[in-house]
Design a protein around this motif. Structure first.
Motif, PDB file in Angstrom:
ATOM      1  N   TYR A  90       1.015   3.227  -3.277  1.00 26.64           N
ATOM      2  CA  TYR A  90      -0.060   4.176  -3.567  1.00 26.64           C
ATOM      3  C   TYR A  90       0.272   5.537  -2.948  1.00 26.64           C
ATOM      4  O   TYR A  90       0.096   6.584  -3.579  1.00 26.64           O
ATOM      5  CB  TYR A  90      -1.390   3.666  -3.009  1.00 26.64           C
ATOM      6  N   GLU A  91       0.760   5.497  -1.704  1.00 25.58           N
ATOM      7  CA  GLU A  91       1.091   6.728  -0.994  1.00 25.58           C
ATOM      8  C   GLU A  91       2.264   7.440  -1.660  1.00 25.58           C
ATOM      9  O   GLU A  91       2.269   8.668  -1.789  1.00 25.58           O
ATOM     10  CB  GLU A  91       1.413   6.410   0.462  1.00 25.58           C
TER      11      GLU A  91
ATOM     12  N   GLN B 187       1.110   9.189  -4.741  1.00 26.07           N
ATOM     13  CA  GLN B 187       0.352  10.396  -4.390  1.00 26.07           C
ATOM     14  C   GLN B 187       1.302  11.542  -4.041  1.00 26.07           C
ATOM     15  O   GLN B 187       1.083  12.695  -4.438  1.00 26.07           O
ATOM     16  CB  GLN B 187      -0.581  10.098  -3.225  1.00 26.07           C
ATOM     17  N   VAL B 188       2.381  11.221  -3.321  1.00 27.08           N
ATOM     18  CA  VAL B 188       3.379  12.226  -2.961  1.00 27.08           C
ATOM     19  C   VAL B 188       4.054  12.796  -4.213  1.00 27.08           C
ATOM     20  O   VAL B 188       4.354  13.997  -4.299  1.00 27.08           O
ATOM     21  CB  VAL B 188       4.443  11.627  -2.015  1.00 27.08           C
TER      22      VAL B 188
ATOM     23  N   LYS C 203       0.819  -1.219   0.000  1.00 27.52           N
ATOM     24  CA  LYS C 203       0.000   0.000   0.000  1.00 27.52           C
ATOM     25  C   LYS C 203       0.852   1.268   0.000  1.00 27.52           C
ATOM     26  O   LYS C 203       0.390   2.338  -0.403  1.00 27.52           O
ATOM     27  CB  LYS C 203      -0.925  -0.004   1.221  1.00 27.52           C
ATOM     28  N   GLY C 204       2.085   1.135   0.438  1.00 25.32           N
ATOM     29  CA  GLY C 204       2.975   2.287   0.455  1.00 25.32           C
ATOM     30  C   GLY C 204       3.241   2.850  -0.933  1.00 25.32           C
ATOM     31  O   GLY C 204       3.560   4.032  -1.080  1.00 25.32           O
TER      32      GLY C 204
END
Length: 220
Positions: free
Chosen positions: A123-124, A127-128, A120-121
């Motif tokens: 996805y983050e 986004q960043v 899931k990291g």
């Protein structure tokens, strides 16, 4: 001992039947893989009715035999009241629909597993970096998902090749149909062995293709 002439005589019609087998396989794979991915996205949808409908579809298609679904599409739909007369399909077309809808459910679960395997990291991180949701899926998530899911897709595709023998149950003239015809006519099981060799050759080629694809994706 069987002569080469006899083997040639029974092999030619079986190879003609194998064309139908290959055609069904190609249609089913080309249509069910993208459909399976769409169903996977529906399962993960934030809209609850959409996710519930997709999960229910997967449950029904995976929980009932493919042969039953095949018989339903070929013989059951025309018997429906009021609309049955509009649902009379060519048996090969009906069989294609049954295979596509059935295998789409299996591919959907395979792709869902591939998505769950991605950290899931990522996805983050996307986004960043300012990626939109669509860019994240297209450039980061989907390529990784396919790498993870490819071995399972390969196994399911090989199963699909073998499942095409179910066309025999709805009288579509494919490979097994011609083998059974030769067995009944000549009172020998040799045609079954020839059919088995043809199936093995098809799965061998398919396995090789997927191995090459896996090797290419690993180095990209």
């Amino acid at each position: 001992m069987m002569s080469m002439d006899y083997l040639f005589t029974i092999t030619i019609p079986m190879l003609e039947g194998a064309k139908m087998t290959i055609l069904l396989f190609l249609i089913a794979v080309i249509a069910s893989i993208p459909l399976g991915f769409v169903i996977t996205l529906m399962v993960k949808s934030a809209i609850k009715p959409v996710a519930w409908l997709a999960n229910f579809y997967i449950y029904i298609m995976r929980g009932t035999p493919l042969l039953l679904q095949l018989l339903l599409f070929c013989f059951g739909l025309p018997m429906l009241p009021l609309i049955g007369e509009y649902l009379v399909l060519d048996r090969f077309v009906a069989a294609c629909l049954a295979f596509i809808l059935n295998y789409a459910a299996y591919f959907a679960e395979i792709f869902r597993g591939g998505l769950l395997a991605i950290d899931k990291g990522q996805y983050e991180a996307a986004q960043v970096l300012g990626f939109s949701r669509w860019q994240t899926m297209r450039k980061i998530i989907i390529p990784q998902m396919f790498r993870v899911a490819l071995p399972a897709v390969s196994n399911e595709s090989i199963t699909l090749v073998k499942d095409t023998a179910l066309l025999y149950a709805v009288a579509v003239p494919e490979l097994l149909h011609f083998a059974q015809t030769a067995v009944n006519r000549d009172f020998t099981i040799i045609p079954f062995f020839v059919a088995g060799i043809i199936y093995l050759l098809m799965t061998l080629i398919l396995t090789w293709v997927f191995k090459q694809l896996e090797r290419r994706l690993k180095f990209e």
